[in-house]
Design a protein around this motif. Structure first.
Motif, PDB file in Angstrom:
ATOM      1  N   ASP A  34       0.921  -1.094  -0.296  1.00  0.00           N
ATOM      2  CA  ASP A  34       0.462   0.303  -0.026  1.00  0.00           C
ATOM      3  C   ASP A  34       0.787   0.935  -0.068  1.00  0.00           C
ATOM      4  O   ASP A  34       1.570   1.537   0.960  1.00  0.00           O
ATOM      5  N   ASN A  35       0.876   1.851  -0.984  1.00  0.00           N
ATOM      6  CA  ASN A  35       1.265   3.275  -1.394  1.00  0.00           C
ATOM      7  C   ASN A  35       0.607   4.333  -1.041  1.00  0.00           C
ATOM      8  O   ASN A  35       0.654   5.808  -1.323  1.00  0.00           O
ATOM      9  N   THR A  36       0.690   4.361   0.637  1.00  0.00           N
ATOM     10  CA  THR A  36       0.034   5.566   1.450  1.00  0.00           C
ATOM     11  C   THR A  36       0.926   6.903   0.971  1.00  0.00           C
ATOM     12  O   THR A  36       1.917   7.083   1.080  1.00  0.00           O
ATOM     13  N   VAL A  37      -0.243   7.929   1.121  1.00  0.00           N
ATOM     14  CA  VAL A  37       0.446   9.368   1.608  1.00  0.00           C
ATOM     15  C   VAL A  37      -0.185   9.908   2.846  1.00  0.00           C
ATOM     16  O   VAL A  37      -0.469   9.242   2.919  1.00  0.00           O
ATOM     17  N   SER A  38       0.827  11.149   2.759  1.00  0.00           N
ATOM     18  CA  SER A  38       0.073  12.214   3.903  1.00  0.00           C
ATOM     19  C   SER A  38      -1.174  12.026   3.546  1.00  0.00           C
ATOM     20  O   SER A  38      -1.766  12.502   2.039  1.00  0.00           O
ATOM     21  N   ASP A  39      -1.989  12.895   4.841  1.00  0.00           N
ATOM     22  CA  ASP A  39      -3.181  13.877   3.981  1.00  0.00           C
ATOM     23  C   ASP A  39      -3.208  14.837   3.615  1.00  0.00           C
ATOM     24  O   ASP A  39      -3.711  14.715   2.424  1.00  0.00           O
ATOM     25  N   GLU A  41      -0.349  15.133   1.226  1.00  0.00           N
ATOM     26  CA  GLU A  41      -0.389  14.892  -0.239  1.00  0.00           C
ATOM     27  C   GLU A  41      -1.375  14.666  -0.925  1.00  0.00           C
ATOM     28  O   GLU A  41      -1.552  15.012  -2.297  1.00  0.00           O
ATOM     29  N   TYR A  42      -2.744  13.642  -0.542  1.00  0.00           N
ATOM     30  CA  TYR A  42      -3.689  13.053  -0.724  1.00  0.00           C
ATOM     31  C   TYR A  42      -4.238  14.619  -1.141  1.00  0.00           C
ATOM     32  O   TYR A  42      -4.868  14.468  -2.738  1.00  0.00           O
ATOM     33  N   LEU A  43      -4.523  15.280  -0.842  1.00  0.00           N
ATOM     34  CA  LEU A  43      -5.339  16.247  -0.395  1.00  0.00           C
ATOM     35  C   LEU A  43      -4.764  17.385  -1.158  1.00  0.00           C
ATOM     36  O   LEU A  43      -5.780  17.751  -2.647  1.00  0.00           O
ATOM     37  N   LYS A  44      -3.617  17.602  -2.165  1.00  0.00           N
ATOM     38  CA  LYS A  44      -2.590  18.386  -3.134  1.00  0.00           C
ATOM     39  C   LYS A  44      -3.361  17.738  -4.463  1.00  0.00           C
ATOM     40  O   LYS A  44      -3.318  18.055  -5.260  1.00  0.00           O
ATOM     41  N   MET A  49      -8.845  20.910  -5.226  1.00  0.00           N
ATOM     42  CA  MET A  49      -8.651  21.562  -3.027  1.00  0.00           C
ATOM     43  C   MET A  49      -8.055  22.026  -2.804  1.00  0.00           C
ATOM     44  O   MET A  49      -8.725  23.040  -1.642  1.00  0.00           O
ATOM     45  N   GLU A  50      -6.563  22.379  -2.912  1.00  0.00           N
ATOM     46  CA  GLU A  50      -6.030  23.354  -2.062  1.00  0.00           C
ATOM     47  C   GLU A  50      -6.444  24.244  -2.522  1.00  0.00           C
ATOM     48  O   GLU A  50      -6.685  25.278  -1.632  1.00  0.00           O
ATOM     49  N   GLU A  51      -6.946  25.357  -3.416  1.00  0.00           N
ATOM     50  CA  GLU A  51      -7.468  26.590  -3.554  1.00  0.00           C
ATOM     51  C   GLU A  51      -8.650  26.230  -2.597  1.00  0.00           C
ATOM     52  O   GLU A  51      -9.152  27.253  -1.988  1.00  0.00           O
ATOM     53  N   SER A  52      -9.730  25.623  -3.418  1.00  0.00           N
ATOM     54  CA  SER A  52     -10.489  25.648  -2.133  1.00  0.00           C
ATOM     55  C   SER A  52     -10.520  25.374  -0.818  1.00  0.00           C
ATOM     56  O   SER A  52     -11.281  26.302  -0.072  1.00  0.00           O
TER      57      SER A  52
END
Length: 72
Positions: A34-39, A41-44, A49-52
Motif C-alpha cells: 500500500d503506497n500511502t501518502v500523507s493527508d 499530499e493526498y488533498l494536494k 482542493m488546495e484552492e478550495s
C-alpha cells in the motif's frame, strides 16, 4: 500464519523488501503493498482542493456553523 501491518520509511523500503524476498520460499508472502501518502499530499493531489481549502480558510467566522447546528 500471522498477518501484520507495518509502516516502512521510504529510505529503507527497497532493502526491507529485498530482505522479505529472501524468505519467499520459507513461508513469507507479500499480500499487498500500500503506497500511502500523507493527508496533505493526498488533498494536494485532488485538482482544485488546495484552492478550495484556502478559500474556505478566508471565510468570515459568521459563515461557519458548529457541529451541533449541522442537520444530519
Amino acid at each position: 500464519m500471522q498477518t501484520i501491518t507495518i509502516k516502512i520509511d521510504d529510505k529503507i523500503k527497497d532493502k526491507f523488501f529485498w530482505l522479505l524476498q529472501s524468505f519467499k520460499d520459507k513461508g513469507v508472502e507479500i499480500i499487498d503493498i500500500d503506497n500511502t501518502v500523507s493527508d496533505t499530499e493526498y488533498l494536494k493531489s485532488i485538482k482544485g482542493m488546495e484552492e478550495s481549502i484556502l478559500k474556505a480558510s478566508n471565510e468570515p467566522l459568521e459563515n461557519y456553523v458548529t457541529r451541533e447546528e449541522l442537520d444530519w
